[in-house]
Write a protein that holds these residues in place. Structure first.
Motif, PDB file in Angstrom:
ATOM      1  N   UNK A 231       0.814  -1.213   0.000  1.00 35.88           N
ATOM      2  CA  UNK A 231       0.000   0.000   0.000  1.00 35.88           C
ATOM      3  C   UNK A 231       0.846   1.261   0.000  1.00 35.88           C
ATOM      4  N   UNK A 232       1.902   1.265   0.806  1.00 38.24           N
ATOM      5  CA  UNK A 232       2.832   2.396   0.806  1.00 38.24           C
ATOM      6  C   UNK A 232       3.518   2.520  -0.548  1.00 38.24           C
ATOM      7  N   UNK A 233       3.881   1.371  -1.133  1.00 37.47           N
ATOM      8  CA  UNK A 233       4.551   1.385  -2.437  1.00 37.47           C
ATOM      9  C   UNK A 233       3.662   1.986  -3.520  1.00 37.47           C
ATOM     10  N   UNK A 234       2.358   1.684  -3.483  1.00 36.01           N
ATOM     11  CA  UNK A 234       1.425   2.242  -4.465  1.00 36.01           C
ATOM     12  C   UNK A 234       1.390   3.759  -4.357  1.00 36.01           C
ATOM     13  N   UNK A 235       1.331   4.274  -3.125  1.00 37.15           N
ATOM     14  CA  UNK A 235       1.332   5.725  -2.938  1.00 37.15           C
ATOM     15  C   UNK A 235       2.632   6.345  -3.441  1.00 37.15           C
ATOM     16  N   UNK A 236       3.754   5.711  -3.105  1.00 34.15           N
ATOM     17  CA  UNK A 236       5.052   6.266  -3.494  1.00 34.15           C
ATOM     18  C   UNK A 236       5.208   6.302  -5.024  1.00 34.15           C
ATOM     19  N   UNK A 237       4.851   5.217  -5.684  1.00 33.58           N
ATOM     20  CA  UNK A 237       5.021   5.162  -7.138  1.00 33.58           C
ATOM     21  C   UNK A 237       4.096   6.126  -7.868  1.00 33.58           C
ATOM     22  N   UNK A 238       3.040   6.570  -7.199  1.00 37.71           N
ATOM     23  CA  UNK A 238       2.124   7.547  -7.801  1.00 37.71           C
ATOM     24  C   UNK A 238       2.492   8.977  -7.426  1.00 37.71           C
ATOM     25  N   UNK A 239       3.588   9.129  -6.691  1.00 41.20           N
ATOM     26  CA  UNK A 239       4.076  10.462  -6.378  1.00 41.20           C
ATOM     27  C   UNK A 239       3.577  11.050  -5.079  1.00 41.20           C
ATOM     28  N   UNK A 240       2.919  10.254  -4.234  1.00 49.89           N
ATOM     29  CA  UNK A 240       2.416  10.742  -2.949  1.00 49.89           C
ATOM     30  C   UNK A 240       3.346  10.274  -1.836  1.00 49.89           C
ATOM     31  N   UNK A 241       4.056  11.204  -1.226  1.00 53.18           N
ATOM     32  CA  UNK A 241       5.060  10.874  -0.213  1.00 53.18           C
ATOM     33  C   UNK A 241       4.495  11.001   1.200  1.00 53.18           C
ATOM     34  N   UNK A 242       3.305  10.504   1.398  1.00 53.67           N
ATOM     35  CA  UNK A 242       2.669  10.538   2.705  1.00 53.67           C
ATOM     36  C   UNK A 242       3.471   9.684   3.684  1.00 53.67           C
ATOM     37  N   UNK A 243       3.756  10.182   4.888  1.00 59.70           N
ATOM     38  CA  UNK A 243       4.535   9.388   5.856  1.00 59.70           C
ATOM     39  C   UNK A 243       3.804   8.108   6.234  1.00 59.70           C
ATOM     40  N   UNK A 244       4.553   7.017   6.379  1.00 58.35           N
ATOM     41  CA  UNK A 244       3.943   5.708   6.612  1.00 58.35           C
ATOM     42  C   UNK A 244       3.421   5.544   8.028  1.00 58.35           C
ATOM     43  N   UNK A 245       4.195   5.973   9.018  1.00 65.85           N
ATOM     44  CA  UNK A 245       3.838   5.689  10.412  1.00 65.85           C
ATOM     45  C   UNK A 245       2.468   6.223  10.815  1.00 65.85           C
ATOM     46  N   UNK A 246       2.089   7.467  10.460  1.00 62.67           N
ATOM     47  CA  UNK A 246       0.751   7.931  10.840  1.00 62.67           C
ATOM     48  C   UNK A 246      -0.367   7.109  10.216  1.00 62.67           C
ATOM     49  N   UNK A 247      -0.145   6.596   9.024  1.00 63.01           N
ATOM     50  CA  UNK A 247      -1.169   5.779   8.368  1.00 63.01           C
ATOM     51  C   UNK A 247      -1.344   4.451   9.098  1.00 63.01           C
ATOM     52  N   UNK A 248      -0.213   3.818   9.454  1.00 64.92           N
ATOM     53  CA  UNK A 248      -0.259   2.555  10.195  1.00 64.92           C
ATOM     54  C   UNK A 248      -0.882   2.779  11.575  1.00 64.92           C
ATOM     55  N   UNK A 249      -0.504   3.880  12.203  1.00 64.87           N
ATOM     56  CA  UNK A 249      -1.052   4.195  13.526  1.00 64.87           C
ATOM     57  C   UNK A 249      -2.553   4.375  13.474  1.00 64.87           C
TER      58      UNK A 249
END
Length: 392
Positions: A231-249
């Motif tokens: 899921x993080x990889x999909x965001x990254x490859x689409x150009x969205x650099x949202x931090x991972x930890x807050x999403x997991x939290x």
């Protein structure tokens, strides 16, 4: 605020399609997991309601806050694990497992250990464990084929044809074909279906050490390896650099709150997320977060009326549910088998992990997924130690 100039109808449609594809491709697996836990129709509807609310809150809140298409989902591989591992556990013990896995996920998110821990479990072993969990679902398709040759045969044929023509919507086509064939054969009983809303049902958790180790830990590992990391990889490859930890939290916290009502695992979506993060959602990346908000609204509606969804699926033959669940996992099985055997250094260990997990081995009341990882890890250590001595 969301002004007309920032509104995107294509993003709204992308959010709707993501939810439709997600539900169609995996709700049958969730129903099997609930059945394995001994849940009746009302409790199963509560599970879907809790999941729907959790996905709605996370999709809408995270997408709005980060202005990125954050699509969350339930863990389909996690549901598959539960469907094969909850047999023999009480419903209360299952809820304890959900809370335990969510608490560990929350700890990982808050601590920022997500990236570090994701590297501790080698991808070949994680993939082999997941393939072993899902293997029985694939085999069950052909068992169902013996019982319902026309229904399952046409579903299988539609799967193969759609894979070549419209791979993104393959399971949607399988669902449509399966429904049509079942209706034409007269194998459905729609007379008892009523349009009704689900009611949340609180279930007191119970704690079993063997269940926590044997089901809770594999549920966490499967969710992290097969959902959150991609899921993080999909965001990254689409150009969205949202931090991972807050999403997991956030997803882990929502799971923790909603677990007593049946939310077994909320996490980042991977495959369906790609529908909302790419140019198909909107040519302008700044507008694609609208797809996440639309997906959240659709998830909420699906959760609220989950009692109707459960009754609708119950009206169809069991072979329909079995085939739909298995076919939905074919690609996942293939990808994980490829990942498991791609690295020659881990190949034997991956095979051990796969076979132990698929065998259903239980020791001390702990499920085979746990022992698969243990067996694979020991294989890696022994082979490396032997190779080191040989070189000396």
């Amino acid at each position: 605020m969301l002004t007309f100039q920032r509104f995107s109808m294509s993003a709204v449609v992308a959010g709707f399609v993501a939810v439709l594809v997600g539900f169609a491709s995996s709700v049958a697996i969730v129903l099997q997991a609930a059945n394995a836990a001994g849940a009746d129709d009302a409790i199963t509807a509560s599970w879907l309601l809790a999941l729907g609310i959790g996905m709605a809150v996370s999709c809408i809140g995270l997408s709005w806050y980060y202005k990125a298409p954050i699509i969350t989902a339930w863990s389909t591989p996690g549901a598959a694990l539960l469907a094969t591992s909850l047999q023999g556990l009480s419903l209360n013990q299952a809820i304890g497992v959900f809370i335990f896995a969510a608490a560990l996920g929350l700890l990982i998110g808050i601590s920022g250990w997500f990236d570090k821990l994701s590297r501790l479990l080698p991808l070949p072993l994680a993939s082999a464990m997941l393939a072993g969990i899902l293997l029985q679902f694939g085999l069950d398709v052909f068992t169902a084929l013996q019982q319902q040759q026309l229904l399952v045969g046409l579903m299988l044929l539609s799967y193969l044809l759609a894979k070549g023509l419209a791979p993104r919507y393959t399971i949607l086509w399988v669902l449509v074909v399966g429904v049509m064939v079942a209706l034409l054969q007269g194998d459905t009983d729609l007379s008892t279906i009523q349009f009704s809303m689900a009611t949340p049902i609180f279930i007191q958790p119970e704690w079993s050490l063997s269940a926590l180790l044997g089901v809770g830990l594999p549920l966490l590992l499967v969710t992290m390896a097969s959902q959150n990391i991609p899921g993080i990889a999909v965001l990254r490859t689409s150009g969205f650099n949202t931090p991972a930890s807050p999403l997991i939290t956030t997803t882990s916290f929502l799971t923790l709150i909603l677990a007593p009502f049946g939310a077994f695992s909320l996490n980042l979506a991977a495959i369906t997320a790609a529908i909302c993060t790419g140019e198909e959602a909107d040519p302008e990346p700044a507008k694609r977060y609208i797809a996440g908000i639309a997906a959240g609204i659709c998830y909420l509606m699906a959760g609220l009326f989950s009692a109707t969804i459960v009754a609708l699926f119950a009206a169809f033959p069991s072979e329909f549910i079995t085939a739909l669940a298995g076919l939905a996992l074919f690609s996942t099985i293939a990808v994980n088998l490829a990942n498991a055997t791609a690295n020659e250094h881990y190949r034997e260990a991956a095979v051990v992990t796969l076979l132990v997990t698929a065998s259903g081995l239980q020791l001390f009341g702990i499920s085979s997924a746990f022992w698969g990882i243990i067996g694979g890890g020991l294989t890696v250590l022994l082979i490396n130690k032997t190779r080191a001595k040989t070189k000396c």
